[in-house]
Scaffold this motif. Sequence first.
Motif, mmCIF file in Angstrom:
data_model
loop_
_atom_site.group_PDB
_atom_site.id
_atom_site.type_symbol
_atom_site.label_atom_id
_atom_site.label_comp_id
_atom_site.label_asym_id
_atom_site.label_seq_id
_atom_site.Cartn_x
_atom_site.Cartn_y
_atom_site.Cartn_z
ATOM 1 N N LEU A 186 38.549 -6.306 -13.765
ATOM 2 C CA LEU A 186 37.889 -7.488 -13.197
ATOM 3 C C LEU A 186 38.799 -8.343 -12.331
ATOM 4 C CD1 LEU A 186 35.048 -8.768 -13.400
ATOM 5 C CD2 LEU A 186 35.891 -10.126 -15.318
ATOM 6 N N ASN A 187 40.096 -8.154 -12.469
ATOM 7 C CA ASN A 187 41.063 -8.969 -11.731
ATOM 8 C C ASN A 187 40.871 -10.458 -12.027
ATOM 9 O OD1 ASN A 187 43.290 -9.308 -10.022
ATOM 10 N ND2 ASN A 187 41.986 -9.683 -8.237
ATOM 11 N N THR A 188 40.473 -10.741 -13.259
ATOM 12 C CA THR A 188 40.279 -12.114 -13.715
ATOM 13 C C THR A 188 40.823 -12.240 -15.127
ATOM 14 O OG1 THR A 188 38.263 -12.364 -12.392
ATOM 15 C CG2 THR A 188 38.580 -13.925 -14.201
ATOM 16 N N ASN A 189 41.611 -13.264 -15.382
ATOM 17 C CA ASN A 189 42.178 -13.453 -16.714
ATOM 18 C C ASN A 189 41.142 -14.028 -17.677
ATOM 19 O OD1 ASN A 189 44.883 -12.595 -16.293
ATOM 20 N ND2 ASN A 189 45.340 -14.529 -15.268
ATOM 21 N N PRO A 190 40.979 -13.431 -18.857
ATOM 22 C CA PRO A 190 40.098 -14.044 -19.856
ATOM 23 C C PRO A 190 40.684 -15.360 -20.332
ATOM 24 C CG PRO A 190 41.317 -12.205 -20.811
ATOM 25 C CD PRO A 190 41.595 -12.179 -19.339
ATOM 26 N N VAL A 191 39.816 -16.270 -20.747
ATOM 27 C CA VAL A 191 40.235 -17.610 -21.160
ATOM 28 C C VAL A 191 40.289 -17.747 -22.668
ATOM 29 C CG1 VAL A 191 39.634 -20.086 -21.013
ATOM 30 C CG2 VAL A 191 39.298 -18.591 -19.037
ATOM 31 N N THR A 192 39.531 -16.885 -23.387
ATOM 32 C CA THR A 192 39.473 -16.992 -24.846
ATOM 33 C C THR A 192 39.607 -15.624 -25.502
ATOM 34 O OG1 THR A 192 37.045 -16.796 -24.880
ATOM 35 C CG2 THR A 192 37.975 -19.028 -24.741
#
Length: 363
Positions: free
Chosen positions: A244-250
């Motif tokens: 996804l090229n997006t960091n998870p937040v939780t």
Amino acid sequence: MRWGDSMGLLGVGRVGVAVAAAGAVLAGCMPWQGEEPQDKKDTGVAAAAKASAAAAGQAALLKARLATAAKVHANELGQIPVLMYHRVVDKPTTQDDRTPQQFRAELERLAKEDYVPITAAEYVTGRIDIPAGRHPVVLTFDDSSPSQFDLDGMGAPKPQTAVAILQEVAQRHPGFRPVATFYVTRDMFGKTTPEEQAQMLVWLRDKGFDIGNHTRDHKSLRGKPEKQVSSEVAAGHRLITELLNTNPVTLALPYGNQPNQKEWGRKGVFGEISYDYGGVFLAGYTPAMSPFSKKFDPVGIPRIRSMDKTGDCAKFCSTAWLDWLKANADERYTSDGDAKTVAFPKFKAPFVVKRYTDRVLAY
């Protein structure tokens, strides 16, 4: 408007007076050595009047916002239900399964009782932007089952999946946001190729859904050394970021089991992967605290299992807790409709987290 703005605006009036005074002093130094020219007097008076009008306008706005907060009994230090789901199937085989009919009925209840879904990322970061008088609810799905989400050949959610049902309920209830958080593992909704897996995550992200880490292999972290805990969490983190090229937040802990040191799950490094989460979720059994409250614990956020009042769920699952929150409305998070403020009755002021004090709207 933030709580401190009124003080700043009141200061504007003082600035206007200071400017006028400074003008008078400077006039005495000018060649004409006499009374200040009329055009300069007019300019100073106009500036002071403008500042005074601005201060009055801000004061009126503050009064209106306080009135709104009081009218809806806003309590943004209140409790928030974080509901936990697993499979949504016609024939449940575990206590965590729900039928499509049961899932739909619970969503309908939430909509009718003025709940508005927000994501886990929005919750832990305090970005709770919902209408006045409404209550946030966080819908979370563990283990990335195909019953939760799948796409047909035209790119639409397949009927009877959790996402399809959520969208249908949202269409019938304007304002009920069709968003949720999916805690994914390597199973990834039954998809096996990286392309298929990426397709699923990108679709969810683009529709406003949130993707969280549930570790890649869903192994309990209890009793394991720090290095192994970091390895398990980092593997799940990498799984998401590479697709996804997006960091998870939780992070949602597998089985809700915390490691020996709670902080290991929230923040760590393994190899070239580092993670630093805004919140770590458990598996039960109570409503969660507002992120603006000193009672909020980012490394141990409780969730509520979705289930009727049966057996041990007579008190500790979703139906029972939603009944309790309805009967104890003053304990529930109620929005004032302004995401820039944290509104609550004045007597609750000692419980505000320090970093949010500049947003306080106490009535």
